[in-house]
Design an enzyme around this catalytic site. Structure first.
Site, PDB file in Angstrom:
ATOM      1  N   ASP A 100     -24.170  43.430   3.269  1.00 52.85           N
ATOM      2  CA  ASP A 100     -25.328  43.791   4.078  1.00 52.85           C
ATOM      3  C   ASP A 100     -24.974  43.820   5.557  1.00 52.85           C
ATOM      4  O   ASP A 100     -23.952  43.269   5.985  1.00 52.85           O
ATOM      5  CB  ASP A 100     -26.466  42.789   3.857  1.00 52.85           C
ATOM      6  CG  ASP A 100     -27.106  42.935   2.482  1.00 52.85           C
ATOM      7  OD1 ASP A 100     -26.927  44.004   1.880  1.00 52.85           O
ATOM      8  OD2 ASP A 100     -27.764  41.987   2.033  1.00 52.85           O
ATOM      9  N   ALA A 158     -31.261  30.819   5.639  1.00 46.01           N
ATOM     10  CA  ALA A 158     -31.475  30.687   7.085  1.00 46.01           C
ATOM     11  C   ALA A 158     -32.406  29.536   7.424  1.00 46.01           C
ATOM     12  O   ALA A 158     -32.219  28.838   8.428  1.00 46.01           O
ATOM     13  CB  ALA A 158     -32.016  32.001   7.643  1.00 46.01           C
ATOM     14  N   LYS A 207     -28.924  47.341   5.842  1.00 46.42           N
ATOM     15  CA  LYS A 207     -30.289  47.826   6.036  1.00 46.42           C
ATOM     16  C   LYS A 207     -30.879  47.071   7.227  1.00 46.42           C
ATOM     17  O   LYS A 207     -31.512  46.036   7.073  1.00 46.42           O
ATOM     18  CB  LYS A 207     -31.131  47.596   4.781  1.00 46.42           C
ATOM     19  CG  LYS A 207     -30.699  48.473   3.614  1.00 46.42           C
ATOM     20  CD  LYS A 207     -31.634  48.314   2.442  1.00 46.42           C
ATOM     21  CE  LYS A 207     -31.462  46.960   1.787  1.00 46.42           C
ATOM     22  NZ  LYS A 207     -32.307  46.817   0.587  1.00 46.42           N
ATOM     23  N   MET A 212     -38.535  36.908   8.685  1.00 44.98           N
ATOM     24  CA  MET A 212     -38.812  38.309   9.032  1.00 44.98           C
ATOM     25  C   MET A 212     -40.143  38.474   9.756  1.00 44.98           C
ATOM     26  O   MET A 212     -40.905  39.393   9.484  1.00 44.98           O
ATOM     27  CB  MET A 212     -38.776  39.188   7.777  1.00 44.98           C
ATOM     28  CG  MET A 212     -37.399  39.280   7.146  1.00 44.98           C
ATOM     29  SD  MET A 212     -37.390  40.136   5.551  1.00 44.98           S
ATOM     30  CE  MET A 212     -37.799  38.800   4.421  1.00 44.98           C
ATOM     31  N   GLU A 260       0.812  -1.215   0.000  1.00 49.61           N
ATOM     32  CA  GLU A 260       0.000   0.000   0.000  1.00 49.61           C
ATOM     33  C   GLU A 260       0.845   1.266   0.000  1.00 49.61           C
ATOM     34  O   GLU A 260       0.484   2.260  -0.630  1.00 49.61           O
ATOM     35  CB  GLU A 260      -0.943   0.004   1.210  1.00 49.61           C
ATOM     36  CG  GLU A 260      -2.126  -0.927   1.068  1.00 49.61           C
ATOM     37  CD  GLU A 260      -3.012  -0.575  -0.119  1.00 49.61           C
ATOM     38  OE1 GLU A 260      -3.325   0.616  -0.290  1.00 49.61           O
ATOM     39  OE2 GLU A 260      -3.369  -1.495  -0.870  1.00 49.61           O
ATOM     40  N   PRO A 295     -25.805  31.746   6.652  1.00 50.98           N
ATOM     41  CA  PRO A 295     -26.418  32.300   7.855  1.00 50.98           C
ATOM     42  C   PRO A 295     -25.455  33.036   8.777  1.00 50.98           C
ATOM     43  O   PRO A 295     -25.885  33.655   9.742  1.00 50.98           O
ATOM     44  CB  PRO A 295     -26.992  31.058   8.546  1.00 50.98           C
ATOM     45  CG  PRO A 295     -26.093  29.958   8.100  1.00 50.98           C
ATOM     46  CD  PRO A 295     -25.703  30.284   6.693  1.00 50.98           C
ATOM     47  N   GLY A 318     -27.443  34.770   3.858  1.00 53.86           N
ATOM     48  CA  GLY A 318     -28.222  33.643   3.348  1.00 53.86           C
ATOM     49  C   GLY A 318     -27.961  33.393   1.888  1.00 53.86           C
ATOM     50  O   GLY A 318     -26.815  33.319   1.447  1.00 53.86           O
TER      51      GLY A 318
END
Length: 466
Positions: free
Chosen positions: A248, A332, A270, A383, A25, A225, A302
């Site tokens: 973001d 998520a 945001k 949300m 091997e 996530p 996400g």
């Protein structure tokens, strides 16, 4: 930095032989490595036990002879025997580089972990001290290089004279080569055929010569996530290539920092109650950056195509004629399902899975969701943390059962995640106090099949069942 005991180099073996002493091997492991070269590989052992039939090697099941090392570039000894000792002595007498497997003290050289994208080769060595670590480092680098990278490197080599004749400035040539090796069109074309790859490379060269700069591109990347190790390999690679990262507010700093150190970072976050950039401003920003010839990583929490408003950004890029690519991420809801081992589709229980945003839901939407939940489908509501009780009340009003299982995951996929479980009726009774962060609300019979052992019971928090 410590001093190296070895000097890394690439050793020529073309037109020569590599001899491996051993038939087991360990010899097979070396065969897998050295048959990546153009050398003739010879296996010599009186006991051939491994199966070498899948490799282009010469197998000699006999005793070792000194003449076996004529015109030999490298010798590997992968067994303990009299033949092995004779081969080591002969190699040393002829000054042929020798590697004795698993005996660093007897080695003239070590075999590194190799990433092969011929003609590009990357070798990682730990001087024989930590081969497992070398393999782990190799895996990380391998993940950053697309499979067709070697073909692109060969293509770049073939274009050198033409590029030098058309682009005289060294810095401009470097910009072209950077554009070439990161071009999605060239990568896709060369996967089809060398001719198609050459055509795209020539088109890029013509564009570069005319404009003096590489065209910009925008990559809409799903950051997942929040856990760095849930990023896709493609996302990680493109972050390293980006000139600008537009991200973001929900994307953790650790993920943003996975980009190039010298990349510009722009937070267009945001958050609820705080809008630093409107969507129209974000669209204008990424278009402007791309028109400046920059490679833009538009990093979204996400998956960019799931409640990420990617459609509006794609429309702006198309209107401006800017190339773009979408890199999916772990949404998520999928992370929440993994966190709680909840099979959102389950044989004889749930035949489907619906992702929806609770904000702005009208009675028609709720009636539809209630019917789906009653039929066995699992709802995943995004949300909706601040309006969860009112949504539950409205679902019940539209016919959803009071006893439908409910599971809530806040900060899914992250170390600071928290969970709640109960029924739709319990959720409807009052405002549930939840931790900061985005939440996924599961509703459906399949929720009961998940592992919610660490979740707080909604009923134990002082709420009455409706």
């Amino acid at each position: 930095m410590g001093d190296l005991n070895t000097f890394p180099l690439s050793y020529k073996v073309q037109g020569q032989r590599i001899v491996i002493i051993g038939g087991g091997e360990e010899a097979l492991n070396k065969v897998r490595l050295v048959t990546k070269t153009t050398a003739t590989v010879v296996i010599i052992s009186q006991r051939i036990e491994a199966d070498f039939s899948g490799f282009a090697v010469e197998v000699l099941e006999r005793a070792f002879r000194a003449s076996d090392l004529d015109n030999v570039a490298l010798v590997f000894v992968a067994e303990e025997s009299g033949d092995a000792d004779a081969a080591k002595s002969t190699a040393r007498a002829r000054n042929i580089p020798l590697n004795v497997v698993d005996v660093p003290a007897e080695c003239d050289f070590y075999t590194p972990s190799i990433i092969e994208r011929a003609p590009l080769t990357i070798a990682i060595s730990s001087e024989g001290a930590a081969p497992v670590l070398a393999r782990l480092v190799r895996a990380r680098i391998e993940a950053m290089l697309p499979p067709g990278f070697g073909k692109i490197a060969k293509l770049a080599g073939g274009l050198r004279q033409r590029v030098e004749s058309l682009i005289h400035d060294g810095a401009a040539r470097r910009r072209y080569y950077e554009a070439l090796v990161t071009s999605r069109q060239v990568e896709a074309a060369i996967g089809t055929s060398p001719v198609a790859g050459l055509y795209q490379a020539e088109a890029l060269l013509d564009q570069h010569v005319r404009s003096g700069a590489a065209p910009g591109v925008v990559w809409l990347i799903g950051a997942g996530p929040g856990a760095e190790d849930l990023l896709t390999l493609r996302a990680q690679r493109l972050l390293q290539e980006a000139d600008v990262i537009v991200h973001d507010q929900l994307v953790p700093s650790a993920v943003v920092q996975m980009g190039r150190r010298d990349a510009e970072q722009i937070d267009v976050g945001k958050a609820k109650g705080h809008h630093s950039f409107s969507q129209a401003q974000i669209n204008t920003l990424i278009v402007r950056l791309a028109l400046e010839g920059k490679r833009v990583a538009r990093l979204k929490s996400g998956d960019p195509m799931i409640f990420g408003r990617a459609g509006e950004e794609i429309a702006a890029l198309r209107l401006a004629g800017i190339d773009y690519q979408i890199v999916p991420g772990v949404s998520a809801a999928l992370a929440a399902a993994a966190d709680t081992a909840t099979p959102v589709t389950l044989r004889k229980v749930s035949s489907g899975f619906v992702m929806a945003t609770a904000h702005g839901a009208e009675d028609g939407d709720l009636a539809h969701w209630a019917a789906l939940a009653q039929s066995g489908l699992t709802l995943a509501l995004y949300m909706g943390k601040s309006i969860a009780p009112s949504v539950a009340v409205r679902l019940i009003g539209q016919g959803a059962a009071v006893g439908l299982p409910v599971g809530i995951v806040i900060n899914a996929g992250r170390a600071d995640k928290s969970m709640h479980r109960g029924t739709l009726g319990q959720l409807a009774a009052d405002t549930l106090k939840m931790a900061e962060g985005p939440a996924i609300i599961f509703v459906g019979e399949a929720v009961a099949a998940g592992d919610w052992a660490d979740a707080a019971e909604i009923a134990t928090l002082g709420f009455k069942v409706a």
